[in-house]
Design an enzyme around this catalytic site. Structure first.
Site, short mmCIF file in Angstrom:
data_model
loop_
_atom_site.label_atom_id
_atom_site.label_comp_id
_atom_site.label_asym_id
_atom_site.label_seq_id
_atom_site.Cartn_x
_atom_site.Cartn_y
_atom_site.Cartn_z
N TYR A 54 108.23 110.32 127.46
CA TYR A 54 107.22 109.97 126.46
C TYR A 54 106.19 109.00 127.02
O TYR A 54 106.52 108.00 127.65
CB TYR A 54 107.89 109.33 125.23
CG TYR A 54 106.87 108.74 124.27
CD1 TYR A 54 106.06 109.57 123.50
CD2 TYR A 54 106.69 107.36 124.15
CE1 TYR A 54 105.10 109.05 122.64
CE2 TYR A 54 105.75 106.83 123.29
CZ TYR A 54 104.95 107.67 122.54
OH TYR A 54 104.00 107.15 121.70
N HIS A 84 92.15 104.37 120.18
CA HIS A 84 92.87 103.37 119.38
C HIS A 84 92.02 102.13 119.07
O HIS A 84 92.49 101.22 118.38
CB HIS A 84 94.16 102.97 120.09
CG HIS A 84 95.24 104.02 120.01
ND1 HIS A 84 95.07 105.29 120.49
CD2 HIS A 84 96.49 103.99 119.49
CE1 HIS A 84 96.16 105.99 120.28
NE2 HIS A 84 97.04 105.23 119.66
N ASN A 196 100.73 99.02 123.58
CA ASN A 196 102.01 98.86 122.90
C ASN A 196 102.48 97.42 123.06
O ASN A 196 102.53 96.91 124.18
CB ASN A 196 103.06 99.80 123.49
CG ASN A 196 103.40 100.95 122.57
OD1 ASN A 196 103.86 100.73 121.45
ND2 ASN A 196 103.16 102.16 123.04
N TYR A 280 109.20 63.56 91.36
CA TYR A 280 109.72 64.39 92.45
C TYR A 280 108.82 64.39 93.68
O TYR A 280 109.30 64.45 94.81
CB TYR A 280 109.89 65.83 91.98
CG TYR A 280 111.05 66.09 91.06
CD1 TYR A 280 111.88 65.06 90.61
CD2 TYR A 280 111.33 67.39 90.64
CE1 TYR A 280 112.94 65.32 89.77
CE2 TYR A 280 112.39 67.65 89.78
CZ TYR A 280 113.20 66.61 89.35
OH TYR A 280 114.24 66.87 88.52
N ARG A 283 109.95 61.25 95.39
CA ARG A 283 111.39 61.14 95.60
C ARG A 283 111.94 62.29 96.44
O ARG A 283 112.90 62.11 97.20
CB ARG A 283 112.07 61.11 94.23
CG ARG A 283 113.52 60.76 94.29
CD ARG A 283 114.26 60.74 92.98
NE ARG A 283 113.52 61.05 91.79
CZ ARG A 283 114.05 61.67 90.73
NH1 ARG A 283 115.31 62.09 90.77
NH2 ARG A 283 113.34 61.91 89.65
N PHE A 328 108.52 97.42 120.21
CA PHE A 328 107.17 97.08 119.78
C PHE A 328 107.10 96.72 118.30
O PHE A 328 106.07 96.29 117.80
CB PHE A 328 106.24 98.27 120.01
CG PHE A 328 106.82 99.56 119.47
CD1 PHE A 328 106.92 99.78 118.11
CD2 PHE A 328 107.30 100.53 120.33
CE1 PHE A 328 107.48 100.95 117.61
CE2 PHE A 328 107.85 101.71 119.84
CZ PHE A 328 107.94 101.92 118.48
N GLU A 413 105.62 107.23 112.67
CA GLU A 413 105.77 105.78 112.50
C GLU A 413 105.87 105.53 111.00
O GLU A 413 104.91 105.14 110.34
CB GLU A 413 104.60 105.06 113.15
CG GLU A 413 104.57 105.30 114.65
CD GLU A 413 103.23 104.97 115.30
OE1 GLU A 413 102.39 104.34 114.65
OE2 GLU A 413 103.04 105.36 116.47
#
Length: 518
Positions: A54, A84, A196, A280, A283, A328, A413
């Site tokens: 791959y 991309h 990646n 609060y 404290r 990844f 994906e």
């Protein structure tokens, strides 16, 4: 440390920032060069062989079953960088982009990615010469890594994209003209190895760890000033109380506040008062600030694992063994970033409550709205409006990005982390928190003045004296936005933290360093 050996030494948040700021030089050692060459050779053997692997001789994502010929494998790497590069939005901060380069080099130099030595050397040139690629802030879903941001980050390697260089935003073509460089020749798998990974998420996490630590430190200091101004009790910070609920963060904050209050005349002046207990927001400072400290520590510890990991795909162990897995995937960072974002928002939430307390005029000696002549003057009423707006905005940003997943890549994906959004939102929240703390600093310093002639302990007195060198006491209304900006500058420049570190008494606990070093 003057040098950091990529792929060999242990990277931390602090070291990554020092490399980015030019205080440490990152280098490739002989050991890492050897690792890189072995990995490159393994890829070359795969390309010349018959086995299908791959990303080396196949397409990407849903095209993983499409075989690519040996002559087309190099063109495939150029195409993946171009296809991309789909980011949108404003460019990320230059420091974050530079951190992405640093983190990527450290991952690739471990020798499991099939990257060429010449490619690594060009990326290091960009780091050393502050030629920082322009990366749009939006477009990553945080699984298959940060594909779009990393594609933009490495477009300059092949002569495309833009960079920040010598104070200008220029094209890569212009950069080459200025530097006599040219595009590099990508080898098989290199495009995939470059895009990646989780470096966009991790670079944001580095900034979150750094900036949130600073906010936590200042929240303790400013909170202690408010305790003094509002005549609060020191009993909630007793070590005996926190020994029977021993969360590390709680104990750490209680210790810090005890040290900050040590030697206080103000504290001693009301030891026998009739007040039974404080609100609060005073404290419970150890419990609230401390819990955010624990969240910060959780993120820091997980980030250090991520910074020293290999997060691309496939992993090249040898020519005979490659693994296509999920290193990844951004989930290991997405969840702790969302946790840290919530922790930061809560510090702002309790800070705003202390601001409000200081304005009420219910504590003896403090005028309403922290100004004597109100009516004609509004005093510090309106700065609290701003802190309320910022706190509300932070609440709206607290929905965890990691709770969502939208399938991509035609279903290949099918679960993604959205960790890039987690990182960006966390930094937005911290940016708002810095301004909330700046407003509390203004109010705390103003209220502190009304305790004169009594003095606090030496540490808080030194902090207050420094504030007063930058911001005067307000007797009448003025443009408080200017004061907020000055207070914000004090916080982001870390002046009060520097004062407390030099003045703070000797460390009293073994876990202190965990919260003070990164």
């Amino acid at each position: 440390m003057n040098q950091f050996r990529y792929g060999i030494d242990q990277l931390t948040t602090g070291i990554a920032l020092q490399i980015a700021n030019g205080k440490i030089k990152g280098v490739l050692s002989e050991a890492s060069i050897e690792q890189v060459k072995k990995s490159t050779q393994a890829v070359e053997e795969i390309v010349s062989g018959s086995e299908t692997v791959y990303g080396i001789n196949t397409g990407f994502g849903p095209l993983c079953t499409t075989k690519i010929s040996a002559k087309d494998t190099k063109e495939l790497q150029y195409n993946i960088l171009k296809s991309h590069s789909v980011g949108v939005g404003k460019p990320i901060d230059e420091t974050i982009a530079k951190l992405m380069l640093i983190l990527k080099v450290h991952s690739l130099a471990q020798g499991f990615s099939g990257i060429q030595l010449s490619t690594l050397e060009r990326i290091i040139w960009h780091i050393d010469n502050n030629a920082t690629p322009i990366v749009p802030e939006q477009g990553s879903v945080g699984a298959s890594g940060d594909l779009a941001p990393l594609a933009h980050l490495f477009l300059p390697l092949i002569g495309l994209g833009e960079v920040f260089f010598e104070g200008e935003r220029i094209t890569t073509e212009q950069l080459f003209q200025k530097t006599n460089l040219g595009p590099i020749a990508l080898g098989p798998k290199e495009g995939l190895a470059l895009i990646n990974g989780t470096q966009f998420i991790a670079a944001h996490a580095v900034m979150v760890v750094d900036k949130l630590h600073n906010c936590l430190s200042h929240a303790d200091i400013i909170g202690a000033m408010m305790i003094e101004a509002l005549m609060g009790s020191a009993k909630p910070f007793s070590p005996k109380l926190h020994e029977i609920r021993p969360f590390k963060g709680n104990q750490h904050v209680a210790l810090r506040v005890r040290n900050l209050l040590q030697g206080s005349e103000i504290l001693n002046s009301h030891l026998n008062c009739e007040r039974v207990q404080d609100p609060y927001s005073l404290r419970c400072i150890p419990q609230v600030h401390g819990t955010s400290r624990n969240a910060w520590l959780h993120l820091k510890e997980l980030l250090e694992i991520e910074l020293n990991s290999v997060t691309d795909n496939p992993i090249i162990l040898s020519a005979e063994e490659t693994i296509s897995g999920g290193n990844f995937h951004g989930q290991p960072m997405a969840l702790p970033l969302d946790y840290a974002a919530l922790a930061a928002a809560e510090i702002g939430n309790i800070s705003d409550r202390r601001i409000y307390l200081s304005l009420e005029g219910k504590v003896e000696g403090l005028p309403q709205l922290l100004m004597n002549n109100t009516g004609i003057n509004s005093g510090f009423m309106l700065p609290q409006y701003t802190s309320a707006a910022l706190v509300s905005e932070n609440k709206s940003l607290c929905f965890p990005a990691s709770a969502d997943s939208i399938p991509t890549s035609l279903g290949q994906e099918d679960h993604v982390s959205m960790g890039s959004i987690s990182g960006r939102k966390a930094l937005q929240i911290i940016g708002n928190l810095e301004n909330i703390l700046a407003i509390e600093l203004l109010c705390a310093a103003q209220a502190f003045d009304f305790r004169r002639p009594l003095k606090s302990g030496p540490i808080l007195e030194a902090c207050h004296a420094y504030i007063r060198t930058k911001i005067d006491h307000a007797d009448v209304d003025r443009v408080f936005a200017d004061d907020i900006q000055k207070a914000h500058k004090i916080i982001v420049e870390r002046k009060l933290s520097s004062i407390t570190m030099s003045e703070m008494s000797q460390i009293e606990s073994s876990f202190e360093a965990e919260f003070e070093q990164y």
